[in-house]
Motif scaffolding. Structure first.
Motif, PDB file in Angstrom:
ATOM      1  N   LEU A   1       3.827 -32.403  31.766  1.00 38.96           N
ATOM      2  CA  LEU A   1       4.634 -33.470  32.358  1.00 38.96           C
ATOM      3  C   LEU A   1       5.863 -33.686  31.483  1.00 38.96           C
ATOM      4  O   LEU A   1       5.749 -34.142  30.342  1.00 38.96           O
ATOM      5  N   LEU A   2       7.009 -33.296  32.014  1.00 40.89           N
ATOM      6  CA  LEU A   2       8.291 -33.494  31.342  1.00 40.89           C
ATOM      7  C   LEU A   2       8.936 -34.709  31.987  1.00 40.89           C
ATOM      8  O   LEU A   2       9.403 -34.636  33.129  1.00 40.89           O
ATOM      9  N   THR A   3       8.934 -35.817  31.277  1.00 42.37           N
ATOM     10  CA  THR A   3       9.313 -37.061  31.949  1.00 42.37           C
ATOM     11  C   THR A   3      10.354 -37.857  31.181  1.00 42.37           C
ATOM     12  O   THR A   3      10.352 -37.899  29.951  1.00 42.37           O
ATOM     13  N   GLU A   4      11.214 -38.477  31.950  1.00 45.47           N
ATOM     14  CA  GLU A   4      12.164 -39.412  31.355  1.00 45.47           C
ATOM     15  C   GLU A   4      11.430 -40.612  30.776  1.00 45.47           C
ATOM     16  O   GLU A   4      10.389 -41.034  31.292  1.00 45.47           O
TER      17      GLU A   4
ATOM     18  N   ARG B   1       9.395 -45.528  39.142  1.00 42.48           N
ATOM     19  CA  ARG B   1       8.021 -45.931  39.480  1.00 42.48           C
ATOM     20  C   ARG B   1       7.106 -44.770  39.089  1.00 42.48           C
ATOM     21  O   ARG B   1       7.036 -43.760  39.795  1.00 42.48           O
ATOM     22  N   ALA B   2       6.427 -44.902  37.976  1.00 37.93           N
ATOM     23  CA  ALA B   2       5.714 -43.767  37.385  1.00 37.93           C
ATOM     24  C   ALA B   2       4.694 -43.158  38.338  1.00 37.93           C
ATOM     25  O   ALA B   2       4.534 -41.929  38.381  1.00 37.93           O
ATOM     26  N   VAL B   3       4.008 -43.972  39.103  1.00 45.79           N
ATOM     27  CA  VAL B   3       2.943 -43.435  39.958  1.00 45.79           C
ATOM     28  C   VAL B   3       3.501 -42.516  41.052  1.00 45.79           C
ATOM     29  O   VAL B   3       2.745 -41.750  41.646  1.00 45.79           O
ATOM     30  N   ASP B   4       4.802 -42.578  41.312  1.00 44.25           N
ATOM     31  CA  ASP B   4       5.401 -41.634  42.270  1.00 44.25           C
ATOM     32  C   ASP B   4       5.169 -40.190  41.827  1.00 44.25           C
ATOM     33  O   ASP B   4       5.177 -39.274  42.657  1.00 44.25           O
ATOM     34  N   LEU B   5       5.034 -39.974  40.526  1.00 43.40           N
ATOM     35  CA  LEU B   5       4.901 -38.615  39.994  1.00 43.40           C
ATOM     36  C   LEU B   5       3.483 -38.082  40.096  1.00 43.40           C
ATOM     37  O   LEU B   5       3.268 -36.862  40.070  1.00 43.40           O
ATOM     38  N   ALA B   6       2.509 -38.962  40.204  1.00 47.36           N
ATOM     39  CA  ALA B   6       1.102 -38.565  40.099  1.00 47.36           C
ATOM     40  C   ALA B   6       0.700 -37.465  41.081  1.00 47.36           C
ATOM     41  O   ALA B   6       0.002 -36.515  40.689  1.00 47.36           O
ATOM     42  N   PRO B   7       1.122 -37.510  42.356  1.00 49.68           N
ATOM     43  CA  PRO B   7       0.656 -36.471  43.290  1.00 49.68           C
ATOM     44  C   PRO B   7       1.144 -35.069  42.942  1.00 49.68           C
ATOM     45  O   PRO B   7       0.571 -34.087  43.427  1.00 49.68           O
TER      46      PRO B   7
ATOM     47  N   ALA C   1      -3.177 -39.461  35.745  1.00 43.05           N
ATOM     48  CA  ALA C   1      -3.035 -38.103  36.296  1.00 43.05           C
ATOM     49  C   ALA C   1      -3.526 -37.019  35.346  1.00 43.05           C
ATOM     50  O   ALA C   1      -3.724 -35.879  35.770  1.00 43.05           O
ATOM     51  N   ASN C   2      -3.677 -37.338  34.077  1.00 42.99           N
ATOM     52  CA  ASN C   2      -4.246 -36.446  33.072  1.00 42.99           C
ATOM     53  C   ASN C   2      -3.580 -35.068  32.999  1.00 42.99           C
ATOM     54  O   ASN C   2      -4.238 -34.038  33.201  1.00 42.99           O
TER      55      ASN C   2
END
Ligand SMILES: [Zn+2]
Length: 247
Positions: free
Chosen positions: A175-178, A161-167, A205-206
């Protein structure tokens, strides 16, 4: 702060030079390793002696993110007299999982000083580590690693769930993301990300830039990049084992 990619996953691969997830963050003599997946242990030596790691952080208990703790444990236990130890920060059940894997009570305790990751920020040398629970396994974390007041690296671990990362993401962060499912879609019920999800998160999140990793074999890489860029105009690229970046 320096990011060295030792392994970029994913859980299986057709790439001969691939290794499981393992990302080494270095700042002013502090070395923090984010995950330690299959085949990543010997790649540590090119950058730092494993006994000089300040911490190994494990995001969750899928083997492609922690299985090379086994060779690390054996190395610390049998290469030195007296044996040496490593600080390992991860989910609550990490020690029990390693013990069960090896069929030996006390297996992990023999060389690993285990701490529960949790969500309270903590210092590791010159760096601050902050964890946040994300949708994947029962206890999966994304983490942010940063020097004081500097931009950080936000690493997704595995995340459904991508928005979990926003905070976790602050202005200028990397942002190093899968992006396991490449251009998508992610099959129903599977807790991973694809390019459109990452692009949408970046627009929200920019971050300063996006580094993509953990893509499954056979996914179209150009189409993946395009699917991120369709939703976000900032810099985005894949990272691969052997890459080193200043962040
Ligand atoms: Zn996973």
């Amino acid at each position: 702060m320096r990011l060295n990619v030792l392994g970029a996953g994913p859980a299986y691969t057709d790439r001969l030079d691939a290794a499981g997830a393992a990302y080494l963050v270095t700042h002013e003599g502090t070395h923090v390793l984010l995950d330690l997946g299959q085949g990543a242990f010997p790649r540590i030596f090119a950058h730092v002696h494993p006994t000089d790691l300040d911490a190994v952080v494990v995001t969750h208990l899928h083997p492609d993110h922690f299985i090379d703790l086994v060779p690390l444990r054996h190395y610390l236990r049998y290469e030195f007299e007296p044996p040496r130890r490593a600080r390992v920060i991860g989910p609550r059940d990490l020690g029990a999982r390693l013990d069960a894997l090896h069929g030996e009570t006390g297996f992990s305790d023999a060389a690993l000083d285990l701490e529960v990751l949790g969500t309270e920020p903590r210092r590791i040398g010159s760096l601050t580590l902050e964890g946040r629970l994300v949708t994947h396994t029962k206890e999966s974390y994304a983490v942010r690693v940063a020097a004081a007041d500097g931009p950080g690296i936000v690493y997704s671990g595995d995340c459904g769930r991508a928005v979990d990362l926003a905070p976790l993401i602050r202005p200028g962060d990397t942002l190093l993301t899968e992006v396991a499912f490449g251009p998508g879609p992610v099959p129903a019920g599977v807790l991973h990300l694809d390019g459109p999800a990452v692009g949408g998160l970046a627009a929200l999140a920019n971050p300063g830039r996006v580094l993509l990793t953990h893509v499954l074999a056979g996914r179209d890489l150009d189409a993946t990049l395009a699917s991120v860029r369709a939703r976000w105009e900032g810099p985005v690229s894949f990272v691969w084992p052997g890459d080193g970046l200043d962040v």
